[in-house]
Design an enzyme around this catalytic site. Structure first.
Site: not given
Ligand code: GLN
Length: 543
Positions: A243, A355, A382-383, A385, A519, A521
């Site tokens: 699909v 990340g 996360c990273l 921000m 996160h 998402e």
């Molecule tokens: N490396 C960063 C930390 O450990 C961000 C982790 C992430 O983006 N999940 O705080």
């Protein structure tokens, strides 16, 4: 014995990547649409105790549950397709099973007996399958890997035993295979399916239903052939047609009669399925009025599997905006040497995802700078921000070599740092981060509460003051620099209820600029898109 819950085991053959996770999730969606309650569990045959430490390059995204489990990305599909709430018990590996059995052995629980794959490992597997069955009508269990893998054998033996113990009408085996179209022969070939089923029967499992992945609907004669050779009823040979949009899978299965077969075979009486919401969803995704291009500036960009939930959440963000979201995967290292303006020129919005590791971090910071200075909607996760905070500290607040202590231990301005002691609002206790443990410290994992400040982008998106989002990180915003950054225009729009942990930052003097430590998402659903993604896409549309 009367078992109220019924079990469906989903195995796969021929090759991996046929979409067993999506198949399991879609079966769940169909059964829910008939009014049944379901949960889905993934059993992974590999030896790692959990996927937390696995390279996303190899294994795809690590999906995080509310209770803080680091799990296989298929659990993300399960949550997106069904109402089932995933937790720690919904995913386990061979490593975890062996670990538990060996621990018991060390404690002397087996009273000196010889500990063996059958029955000790298989018993532990069956025990864990039953753990998730409380209060649900159907448990769908997906067995990772492909029939023929050495590692899967104990799992297959356990599910074979399961039917004998649980009753024929309470257990169903569904096998997903491939029926390829061979261009030179001008026909589809059933041999790989025959072989895979033969292998499965050799282990003692006769599949009840075959899901045949194919690029076309299988004609009657091909279904009859598969039925004959595989000892499966002809109406139980279902085409799992390729699909365009993954949310079409339940609809295709239904068209082929899959849910009817399942409830018949399990002797369940249900109402007819209600699939209008799925039909509407697919229509909205396939025929949008608008489109935007979003640049995802990350590291594992060659493998989109590592951002599975993110890609889905972005697609969901388009739904309420009647908008298709085109993803531009940009390797952040390219920004370090290339021309940012040129590389990011086509993007209506820029997103820097989560990340780990320092590779490409300066490129991510450059992407933030480009978005901030050029009024391009920005979303940092996360990273992402953390990169936004670093960029702002360096280029707006004049803290020249500001950094995260993750990447530069000696920076004079560690605006992101390892908070060794913090107050946990969930438990009402002070938590210590063990900085000597592996990989530099314990992670903050799973759901944590956050309070939103009125009148902010975050407030506009969520529309409520208290939210809960999932985390997976070690480093935090350093409050020592809070005043300095706030005076220059960086606002904290969300924090832990005690106020100690910064959860969301934004720049109000910008079309849309927001970074969150969590996160979002992981909690976005096609039927219930995450508000931050909806608002980010809206801003990227220029609205
Ligand atoms: N490396 C960063 C930390 O450990 C961000 C982790 C992430 O983006 N999940 O705080």
């Amino acid at each position: 014995m009367d078992y109220k819950t019924k079990f469906i085991f989903v195995t796969g053959g021929v090759l991996s990547s046929l979409g067993k996770g999506l198949a399991s999730a879609s079966i769940g969606a169909l059964l829910e649409s008939r009014g049944l309650s379901v949960t889905i569990q993934k059993l992974d045959p590999y030896i790692n105790v959990d996927p937390g430490t696995m390279n996303p390059f190899q294994h795809g995204e690590v999906f995080v549950t509310d209770d803080g489990a680091e799990t296989d990305l298929d659990l993300g599909h399960y949550e997106r397709f069904t109402q089932a709430k995933m937790c720690m018990q919904n995913n386990f590996t061979s490593g975890k099973i062996y670990d538990a059995v060996i621990m018991k052995e060390r404690k002397g629980d087996y009273l000196g007996g010889t500990v063996q794959v059958i029955p000790h490992i298989t018993d532990e597997i069956k025990r864990r399958i039953r753990l998730v069955s409380d209060g649900v009508d159907i448990v769908i269990v997906e067995i990772g890997g492909t029939i023929g893998d050495i590692e899967s054998l104990p799992f297959l033996e356990a599910i074979r035993q399961f039917r004998a113990e649980t009753g024929k009408n309470n257990v169903l085996y569904i096998h997903l295979t491939l029926v390829p179209y061979i261009r030179t022969a001008g026909e589809v070939k059933t041999k790989p399916t025959q072989h895979s089923v033969k292998e499965l029967r050799g282990i003692g499992i006769q599949p009840d239903i075959l899901l045949c992945r194919s690029d076309r609907y299988l004609p009657k004669d091909i279904k009859a052939k598969i039925s004959l050779f595989c000892n499966v009823g002809v109406d139980a040979v279902i085409t799992a047609k390729d699909v365009e949009c993954i949310y079409e899978v339940p609809l295709i299965y239904h068209k082929e009669g899959l849910d009817n077969r399942i409830v018949e075979m399990l002797h369940i009486w249900t109402r007819a399925p209600r699939l209008e919401a799925w039909e509407e969803l697919v229509k909205k995704i396939k025929e949008p009025k608008f489109s935007v291009a979003i640049a995802i500036v990350g590291k594992y960009t060659d493998l989109t599997e590592s951002y599975k939930s993110l890609n889905e959440a972005l697609c969901h963000g388009g739904i309420l905006n009647d908008c298709r979201v085109d993803l531009m995967f940009i390797d952040s290292e390219k920004l370090e040497t290339g021309n940012c303006g040129q590389i990011l020129a086509g993007a209506n919005g820029i997103l820097v995802p989560g990340g780990f590791g320092s590779r490409g971090i300066e490129g991510k910071i450059l992407a933030v700078q480009y978005a901030r200075e050029n009024g391009v909607p920005f979303f940092g996760i996360c990273l992402g921000m953390q990169a936004a905070v670093i960029e702002f500290a360096r280029n707006v607040a004049g803290l020249e070599s500001a950094h995260s202590s993750e990447f530069d231990e000696r920076t004079p301005y560690p605006v992101i740092y390892l908070m060794t002691e913090w107050y946990d609002d969930k438990t009402g206790t002070t938590q210590l981060r063990d900085t000597t443990s592996d990989k530099g410290g314990t992670m903050r994992l799973g759901a944590y509460p956050c309070r939103i400040k009125p009148g902010t982008f975050a407030d506009k998106a969520y529309g409520v003051s208290d939210i809960s989002e999932r985390h997976r990180h070690r480093y935090e915003f350093n409050n020592t620099f809070l005043d300095q950054l706030e005076t220059k225009g960086l606002a904290v729009s969300g924090a832990s209820p005690s106020g100690e942990l910064v959860e969301i930052i934004e720049i109000s003097d910008h079309p849309w600029f927001l970074g969150c430590q969590f996160h979002p998402e992981f909690k976005s659903r096609p039927m219930d898109p995450h508000p931050l993604f909806t608002d980010f896409i809206k801003a990227s549309l220029g609205k």
